[in-house]
Design an enzyme around this catalytic site. Sequence first.
Site, PDB file in Angstrom:
ATOM      1  N   ARG A  11     -79.399  52.571 -66.020  1.00  0.00           N
ATOM      2  CA  ARG A  11     -78.075  53.190 -65.845  1.00  0.00           C
ATOM      3  C   ARG A  11     -77.227  52.371 -64.849  1.00  0.00           C
ATOM      4  O   ARG A  11     -76.391  51.576 -65.245  1.00  0.00           O
ATOM      5  CB  ARG A  11     -78.236  54.650 -65.366  1.00  0.00           C
ATOM      6  CG  ARG A  11     -77.058  55.543 -65.721  1.00  0.00           C
ATOM      7  CD  ARG A  11     -75.861  55.402 -64.798  1.00  0.00           C
ATOM      8  NE  ARG A  11     -76.195  55.683 -63.407  1.00  0.00           N
ATOM      9  CZ  ARG A  11     -75.401  55.380 -62.394  1.00  0.00           C
ATOM     10  NH1 ARG A  11     -74.240  54.775 -62.619  1.00  0.00           N
ATOM     11  NH2 ARG A  11     -75.762  55.639 -61.150  1.00  0.00           N
ATOM     12  N   CYS A 239     -72.121  44.178 -58.051  1.00  0.00           N
ATOM     13  CA  CYS A 239     -71.214  44.900 -57.173  1.00  0.00           C
ATOM     14  C   CYS A 239     -69.800  44.589 -57.625  1.00  0.00           C
ATOM     15  O   CYS A 239     -69.328  43.461 -57.459  1.00  0.00           O
ATOM     16  CB  CYS A 239     -71.424  44.474 -55.721  1.00  0.00           C
ATOM     17  SG  CYS A 239     -70.298  45.311 -54.603  1.00  0.00           S
TER      18      CYS A 239
END
Lengths: 301, 301
Positions: A11, A239
Site C-alpha cells: 500500500r 517521499c
Amino acid sequence: MQIKVLEVGARDGLQNEPNFVATQIKVELLHQLINAGVKHIEAAAFVSPKWVPQMADGLAVVQSIWPDAQAQGVKISALVPNDKGMQTAISAGVHEVVIFSAASETFVQKNINCSIEQSIVRFQPVVQLAKSLGKRVRGSISCCLGCPYEGEVSVATVLKVIKQMQVLGVDEIDIADTIGVGAAKQVQALMQAVSHVFPIERVAGHFHDTYGQALANVAASLHAGVNVFHSSVAGLGGCPYAKGATGNLATEDLLYFLHGMGLQTGIDLSAVAQTGAWISQHLGRPNGSRAGAALMAKKSY
Amino acid sequence: MQIKVLEVGARDGLQNEPNFVATQIKVELLHQLINAGVKHIEAAAFVSPKWVPQMADGLAVVQSIWPDAQAQGVKISALVPNDKGMQTAISAGVHEVVIFSAASETFVQKNINCSIEQSIVRFQPVVQLAKSLGKRVRGSISCCLGCPYEGEVSVATVLKVIKQMQVLGVDEIDIADTIGVGAAKQVQALMQAVSHVFPIERVAGHFHDTYGQALANVAASLHAGVNVFHSSVAGLGGCPYAKGATGNLATEDLLYFLHGMGLQTGIDLSAVAQTGAWISQHLGRPNGSRAGAALMAKKSY
C-alpha cells in the site's frame, strides 16, 4: 517478547510507484509475504482511483489474497477515506480499516481541504459502521514528527489528534513520520507523551527512512514501550516531498534489528529478503533494504 | 555534549573504489570536509601500493592538506602497517598513526598471515617510534561484531586484543564492525564490556551500514558511554565480503542523528551534504547517505 510488524509495502510502498503494478504482481507479493510469516498486511487503499491510480485494483487484490490470509490467520487492513471506501472494505472482507488525518493543519488543508477536526468528525459514520460489523479500526496520523509545509509539529497537536480519534473509538494509533525527519530523542519524547493519553501497546511507529533515521527511531520507540511497527519490503515507497529520497523503513532492516534485540516477529527474514529482491527487480529499482541487499549478495557467492 | 566524529571517507571509503581517484580530487574532498568543520580526518593508509593501489598517493594527499589542517586545528591520521609506513607517516607529518588487527584469528591469518598476537607484537617498534615522536596512536580492531570467515566473534576475544594493544601503549581503540553485521543489543553489551578494560571516552565505534544497522548501533554505543564515532561522507566504501552492499555509516546520517540528540559535533551537516553529493557524482555512484540525498533533493526544489 513479540513485536507486531505491519507490512505496508503493497500500500504505502507501491502507492508511490509511477507505473501501474499489475494486480497479479501485487497478489504474488502479498502471497510471498504471507508465506514468510507476515501476519499483518496493509493491502489496499479504497480511495478514488483519480487520487491514487495505483490503488484502483484494491478490491481485486484483497479478494485474491483473502482465502490465503484467512487460512494463515493473517489480518488485512485497508485505508478508507469515506463511506464509499468503507463499503468496498466491507465487500472485500478486510479485518481492519484505517482512517487518517495529520498533526498539521496545513497538511490536512492541502490534502483533504478541511481542518484536522473536520477530517476526523467526517470519519464518525465510517467508524460506527466498522465497529457495528466487528471490524478493528486504526487511526493513522501523518506528519507527527514534522510537516513539509509547517516544519516543526508540536507534541500537543499530536496528542490532540489522538484524543479526537480516541473519542471516535479507534483501536490503534499510528504515529507516522511521513517525511522521515524525526530524530531519536524527539521520537522517544513524543512516544512517552503519547503513552500518557493512549495505551502504548496499541500505538504503532510508522517511520520513513528519508534521512536514514528510521531504525534509530524504532529503537527510541521501543525504549518508550512501543511494540508495533510498520515497514515495507525492500523499503518500497518514496517521499513525494523530496524526489529521489528513500521510502519506508525496509522490513528486512527492521527484522534484522528486532531479531538482533532478541525480539520475536514470527517472520522469516531470509524469505522476506528473497521477496524484496524479486519485487525490486520487477519494478526496476535498486533494493531499498540494506539488510536485504547484503543477504542476497551473500547468497550469490 | 561534544561528540568526536572521525571522517574516514578518504581512506576506508575510497579504498574500495575500483578506479583510481586522482590525488587532486582526494585533496579537494578533504579541503571541503575541513571547511565543513571536520576536525579529525583519516586521510591515508601508508601500505604497499601493491596491496591497496588506491592509497598509493597517501603522502602527496597528506602533504597537500597539511597546512590547511594545521591552520584549522584538524588532526590527520593514517594507517601504518609497519616501520616503512611509519617512516612515511613521519615525513607526512600526520598527528596520529593507526595500527590494526582483528578479533578473529582466521581473518588475521588470511589478511596478514600471522596470529592476532603476532600481528600486535610486530607493531611494538612502530608504536615506540610514534610515541617517541609525540604521535598519538590508535589501535583499530576489525571484525569485533562478526567475521566473514568465523561468523560469531566472542566478547572475550575483543577484550584480549584490546589488552594486548593497551600493553603496546595505544591511546584510543576502534571497535570496528567491518562487515556491518552487529545488532544493537550485541553492540551495547560489547561496549559495556569494553568499558571495563579500557577508558570508554577513548573508544570509538566504527560501524558499517551493510545491514542498515549502523545508526542503531551508534545509539546503542552512546548508551554504553561511547562518544567517538567514525563515518564516511556519502557513505563511501563498500564491503568486499558482500558485493553491492552498503559501505561505512554515512557522515550525513550520523550528523543528523547526533544533532537531533542535542549532541554537538562542530560540523556543518549542510556543507557535508554538498560535499557528499559532489563526490558521489564524481565517482558515478549513487549517494550512499540517505540524509545527504534527502537534503540535496530538498534544495533542488
